[in-house]
Scaffold this active site. Structure first.
Site, PDB file in Angstrom:
ATOM      1  N   ASP A 106     -10.737   1.952  -2.980  1.00 50.27           N
ATOM      2  CA  ASP A 106     -11.275   1.671  -1.653  1.00 50.27           C
ATOM      3  C   ASP A 106     -12.793   1.724  -1.666  1.00 50.27           C
ATOM      4  O   ASP A 106     -13.443   1.368  -0.684  1.00 50.27           O
ATOM      5  CB  ASP A 106     -10.754   2.698  -0.637  1.00 50.27           C
ATOM      6  CG  ASP A 106      -9.378   2.321  -0.126  1.00 50.27           C
ATOM      7  OD1 ASP A 106      -8.896   1.238  -0.481  1.00 50.27           O
ATOM      8  OD2 ASP A 106      -8.786   3.124   0.632  1.00 50.27           O
TER       9      ASP A 106
ATOM     10  N   ASP B 109       0.837  -1.204   0.000  1.00 46.19           N
ATOM     11  CA  ASP B 109       0.000   0.000   0.000  1.00 46.19           C
ATOM     12  C   ASP B 109       0.874   1.257   0.000  1.00 46.19           C
ATOM     13  O   ASP B 109       2.093   1.203   0.246  1.00 46.19           O
ATOM     14  CB  ASP B 109      -0.891  -0.048   1.254  1.00 46.19           C
ATOM     15  CG  ASP B 109      -2.160   0.772   1.132  1.00 46.19           C
ATOM     16  OD1 ASP B 109      -2.292   1.555   0.175  1.00 46.19           O
ATOM     17  OD2 ASP B 109      -3.029   0.629   2.023  1.00 46.19           O
TER      18      ASP B 109
HETATM   19  C1  DGJ Z   1      -5.764   1.910   2.035  1.00 47.43           C
HETATM   20  C2  DGJ Z   1      -6.151   0.655   1.297  1.00 47.43           C
HETATM   21  O1  DGJ Z   1      -6.635   0.969   0.034  1.00 47.43           O
HETATM   22  C3  DGJ Z   1      -7.169  -0.102   2.136  1.00 47.43           C
HETATM   23  O2  DGJ Z   1      -7.628  -1.225   1.433  1.00 47.43           O
HETATM   24  C4  DGJ Z   1      -6.523  -0.487   3.418  1.00 47.43           C
HETATM   25  O3  DGJ Z   1      -5.480  -1.387   3.187  1.00 47.43           O
HETATM   26  C5  DGJ Z   1      -6.026   0.744   4.148  1.00 47.43           C
HETATM   27  N1  DGJ Z   1      -5.186   1.556   3.318  1.00 47.43           N
HETATM   28  C6  DGJ Z   1      -5.247   0.360   5.373  1.00 47.43           C
HETATM   29  O4  DGJ Z   1      -4.708   1.429   6.013  1.00 47.43           O
END
Ligand code: DGJ
Length: 716
Positions: A534, A464
């Protein structure tokens, strides 16, 4: 042969299955593109490169030509591919043809191979700068890749101020329409179309990474192409840092597309005997509309871009803990989720953020990549063992490029982040960006990842990245190298992932940046799939996924089924609708299974089992957009198996109106004379009927959806 040289006309003719791309040297030794489009039957159709065209003293010679690699100098006033300053402060280049080599040439343009041509240009004003252009031809997919190497053959350093991957020219005299992808966090890959007028349209990122705001992909048509008909030129950049694409329409109707590393706040100190290599700029052409352009990109990515370790494996069904437990992960709740996940058929159990350091919220812990013993008293081993015993692979979330100021790492190494001495360090999501241009930081990241993967049976990494760069200072570096950080950061990520992949080839990597902030062909050469957004609302996802699949293959498009109402917008959607939407790519589950009813778990189990049957078609088949979620109450996408044996139709109704409960879908890509069995209907139907007379789909109420399987059983 797919690459041939015509000595008489000084032309290189690069042929794919259906297209040709022709390059020539003119009388003044400039390298020009002379043609790009449908393959022409007769070599006499290709004219030699011409430098004699011009308009006035303001527009002539190189300023008027389709230079393959325009360098700033002389009469060139449009966007250059190269701008440099020499040690004596000369800022002028004159790149002329020097040499060529057909590096590889496949025998047959219809086979699956790649051919490669190299053409060297040299600065004719004796500054000893060589530019080596590479053209790779993927015959089967009508796709060409370009990239360049700049080699300093002089004795003094050269400062590169802009170095692009290449330029593409479209035939003159068209109304150029640009199709592109824009977005933002939770609303990535939204399709936009605009006609270009004279001047420049720039798409870019200055944020350190690809970013969700614009994606490095484009398509150009004359405003009349649709899904199935019309000329479309399309392309994408393989770069995950600051990038730029410039669509420049001259006052004379010439459209030039340049693209590569963003020259904003960029410079590269090229020492003697050193080489700078640009990212690859991929482009293709089709006569058969946007649908064909997407399918060519998908097939090319499947065969040539996806990292080889997992390219030919079907992506497994993932469970991810994020929306279920957020930062409150612990041994107990993860074990209970893992048991539920295994019972419905999940194949990879991924524990998301929160498992390390003092990571109880987004305010602390990033950088401290050791297990939080309050949450996992005996480390990760017992959970991994349980997950493995349940028959699943274990996966884990990391955000290696970041640090919270409230962390052990930052307290020990405050100088490891990008910063300007004495200036405040701007935080976003309470975190700062580690300076990956530094070797020690790069090594630290490699080491902790190596340890994590070496000590645990981990088969999946979600990588990430949750903020963009600010204060891009590197105090320890020499003045002339300060602006190299943007490029060095991306190269370091590529290097770390490549090293990890080499050592742990069985690990699947997912690229995530707060959702789809790092979706590009550069990272797709190193990581196996993307987390596109997300936003897990299955209705919003239809648009995000549509835009995504214009450019990238469904196999790399991970989608989770999450809880209803959705966390982002409170929308309630039926479980089957959520599944159907997520089954259009690589299926995952992200809901809190501990709260799902027996009935819901039963449905989930059935849907996952169905997905496992159809995933070869979804992940590796041909995608046909039938009705767009952007313009219709009903959205529909069809996938056909590569061998033609089966088709799938996913159809989604937003809300029915005025009692209308059915929609006719005109299928695509079937065999006219084959007979198909449509799930849920009696008898057989010919491919011709399914495509011309259509398939009536009944959808009722609000947010109804259907997945219809259509199997080829016979021929007429
Ligand atoms: C952003 C990601 O896109 C989410 O799926 C998740 O992993 C969060 N970060 C965790 O902080």
């Amino acid at each position: 042969m797919s690459i041939s040289y015509c000595k008489e006309k000084k032309l290189w003719i690069l042929e794919t299955k259906n297209t040709s791309y022709v390059i020539g040297v003119d009388e003044e030794n400039n390298l020009q593109n002379v043609y790009w489009g449908s393959k022409l039957p007769y070599i006499g159709d290709y004219s030699p490169a011409d430098i004699s065209k011009g308009h006035s003293s303001f527009d002539f010679r190189e300023g008027f030509a389709n230079l393959e690699f325009p360098a700033w100098g002389g009469l060139l006033y449009s966007e250059p591919c190269l701008k440099a300053t020499f040690s004596d402060n000369v800022r002028n280049l004159s790149l002329k043809y020097d040499d060529y080599e057909i590096v590889r040439n496949s025998e047959n343009v219809s086979d699956e191979s790649m051919s490669e041509l190299r053409i060297d240009l040299k600065d004719s004003l004796s500054y000893r700068l060589r530019v080596r252009l590479y053209f790779r031809i993927y015959e089967e997919f009508d796709i060409i890749e370009k990239y360049a190497e700049v080699i300093n053959e002089g004795e003094q350093p050269v400062t590169l101020e802009s170095i692009q991957s290449g330029a593409w020219y479209l035939p003159e005299g068209m109304d150029y329409r640009l199709t592109h992808l824009i977005g933002r966090w939770s609303g990535e890959t939204q399709l936009r179309q605009t006609f270009l007028t004279e001047g420049k349209k720039v798409m870019e990122s200055r944020r350190g990474t690809t970013s969700p705001h614009a994606n490095p992909w484009f398509a150009i048509d004359n405003g009349k192409a649709d899904e199935d008909y019309g000329s479309v030129w399309f392309g994408a950049l393989a770069w995950s840092g600051n990038w730029k694409m410039v669509f420049e329409l001259s006052s004379f109707g010439q459209l030039k597309i340049t693209g590569g590393i963003n020259d904003f706040d960029f410079s590269w100190h090229l020492k003697p005997n050193c080489t700078f290599t640009t990212p690859v700029f991929t482009a293709g052409y089709t006569e058969n509309g946007f649908g064909s352009a997407s399918r060519l990109m998908h097939s090319y990515q499947l065969k040539h871009i996806l990292p080889k370790e997992h390219a030919s494996e079907f992506r497994k069904v993932i469970y991810n803990s994020w929306e279920a437990t957020y930062f409150n992960v612990n041994a107990e709740n993860q074990r209970s989720l893992a048991e539920k996940a295994a019972s419905i058929g999940v194949e990879v159990f991924v524990i998301d953020d929160g498992w390390f350091g003092e990571r109880n919220s987004d305010r602390a812990g990033l950088g401290d990549w050791f297990v939080n013993r309050n949450k996992f008293p005996d480390g990760l081993a017992p959970l991994i063992k349980t997950v493995n015993e349940l028959g699943m692979d274990f996966g884990i979330w990391v955000e290696p490029e970041m640090v919270n100021p409230d962390s052990k790492l930052y307290r020990e190494h405050p100088d490891w982040v990008y910063h300007f001495p004495g200036l405040p360090r701007t935080e976003a999501r309470n975190q700062l960006v580690l300076n990956l241009a530094r070797d020690d930081v790069k090594q630290y990241i490699y080491n902790f990842m190596d340890k994590l993967l070496g000590e645990n049976n981990i088969k999946f990494i979600k990588w990430d990245m949750n903020r963009h760069f600010t204060e891009p200072g590197w105090p320890e570096a020499a003045a002339e190298e300060q602006k190299e950080i943007w490029v060095r950061h991306t190269l370091s990520i590529y290097e770390i992932v490549e090293r990890l992949k080499a050592k742990y080839p069985s690990v699947v990597f997912e690229s995530c940046s707060g959702g789809g902030g790092r979706v590009d062909l550069g990272i797709l050469r190193r990581m196996d799939e993307f987390w596109p957004s997300d936003n897990t609302d299955a209705f919003d996802r239809l648009k995000i996924q549509e835009g995504f699949a214009y450019a990238y293959l469904p196999k790399a498009m991970v989608a989770w089924v999450t809880d209803s109402p959705n966390w982002l917008n409170g929308r309630k959607l039926p479980l089957t609708y959520r599944f159907h939407s997520a089954m259009m790519g690589t299926l995952g589950i992200g809901g809190n299974l501990n709260h799902w009813s027996e009935e819901e778990l039963k449905t989930a189990k059935e849907m996952i089992s169905l997905y496992k049957e159809i995933r070869p078609i979804v992940q590796e088949g041909n995608l046909y957009r039938l009705l767009s979620p952007r313009t219709n109450e009903v959205a529909a996408v069809e996938y056909t198996a590569k061998d033609g044996s089966e088709a799938l139709v996913f159809a989604f109704l937003h809300s029915s109106q005025f009692g209308v409960g059915s929609k006719t879908l005109y299928l695509k890509g079937l065999e006219s004379k084959a007979l198909y069995k449509v799930e849920g209907s009696d008898g057989l139907t010919s491919g011709a009927a399914l495509m011309k007379k259509g398939l009536e789909v009944n959808l009722k109420g609000d947010f109804d959806s259907k997945l219809i399987r259509i199997k080829k059983v016979d021929y007429i």
